[in-house]
Motif scaffolding. Sequence first.
Motif, PDB file in Angstrom:
ATOM      1  N   LEU A   1       0.834  -1.209   0.000  1.00 24.18           N
ATOM      2  CA  LEU A   1       0.000   0.000   0.000  1.00 24.18           C
ATOM      3  C   LEU A   1       0.867   1.256   0.000  1.00 24.18           C
ATOM      4  CD1 LEU A   1      -2.941  -0.927   2.395  1.00 24.18           C
ATOM      5  CD2 LEU A   1      -3.126  -0.235  -0.001  1.00 24.18           C
ATOM      6  N   ILE A   2       1.966   1.208   0.744  1.00 23.01           N
ATOM      7  CA  ILE A   2       2.882   2.354   0.758  1.00 23.01           C
ATOM      8  C   ILE A   2       3.482   2.559  -0.631  1.00 23.01           C
ATOM      9  CG2 ILE A   2       5.076   3.226   1.671  1.00 23.01           C
ATOM     10  CD1 ILE A   2       4.322   1.724   4.294  1.00 23.01           C
ATOM     11  N   ILE A   3       3.910   1.485  -1.259  1.00 25.83           N
ATOM     12  CA  ILE A   3       4.450   1.577  -2.625  1.00 25.83           C
ATOM     13  C   ILE A   3       3.381   2.159  -3.560  1.00 25.83           C
ATOM     14  CG2 ILE A   3       5.343   0.257  -4.608  1.00 25.83           C
ATOM     15  CD1 ILE A   3       7.294   0.371  -2.253  1.00 25.83           C
ATOM     16  N   GLY A   4       2.157   1.637  -3.447  1.00 27.39           N
ATOM     17  CA  GLY A   4       1.052   2.150  -4.264  1.00 27.39           C
ATOM     18  C   GLY A   4       0.754   3.608  -3.980  1.00 27.39           C
ATOM     19  N   ALA A   5       0.817   3.999  -2.691  1.00 25.32           N
ATOM     20  CA  ALA A   5       0.562   5.397  -2.321  1.00 25.32           C
ATOM     21  C   ALA A   5       1.635   6.311  -2.897  1.00 25.32           C
ATOM     22  CB  ALA A   5       0.500   5.538  -0.798  1.00 25.32           C
ATOM     23  N   GLU A   6       2.887   5.857  -2.866  1.00 23.27           N
ATOM     24  CA  GLU A   6       3.971   6.661  -3.435  1.00 23.27           C
ATOM     25  C   GLU A   6       3.791   6.815  -4.949  1.00 23.27           C
ATOM     26  OE1 GLU A   6       7.602   8.855  -3.330  1.00 23.27           O
ATOM     27  OE2 GLU A   6       6.184   8.289  -1.773  1.00 23.27           O
TER      28      GLU A   6
END
Length: 182
Positions: free
Chosen positions: A7-12
Amino acid sequence: MNIIFWLIIGAEIAFWLLVLGGLTARYIWKKPRLSLILFALVPVVDLILLASATIDMIGGATATFAHSLAAVYIAVSLVFGKRMIAGADAWYRKWILKESGEKKKLYGMEYSIASLKFTLHHLAAYLIGTGLMWLVIWLVGNSDRTLIMSSYIKLWSVIMMIDIIITVTYFIWPRKRKTSDA
């Protein structure tokens, strides 16, 4: 790797796609309203990440590096988001639109003050990020499951102190202009 990490990768990725989309809408398509909408969606990405990480932890997950990173990411995005968008805007103007613009080099007290402003932003991000981690630690109520968050709070505290010390040194020994910069 757990779902929060992805999710963090996707958010970035979503953050930068929204920023580039906003800049493209503003400068290429000449759609200022669309640009504003795309930029306004950036905090929504952060809220989705925050909600996901919190639900995961309350649901019984043991904190991982990714949960701590989510708090750091959200804090940095909130505090430095405008600055990152302005930097992306300057990059876009220079490299995509081929506009010229020289960045002024700072020295002496100007540099010290700019460094202090950056450190104050870092302090704000630190307070928000560690505040979010402390909130999760409190909500979960199990120090074994949140041990890594406590460790990252300590690590970020050391980094924050180093940043403050470095900034203070710029007031004691101001940055001097190099002869090649004159």
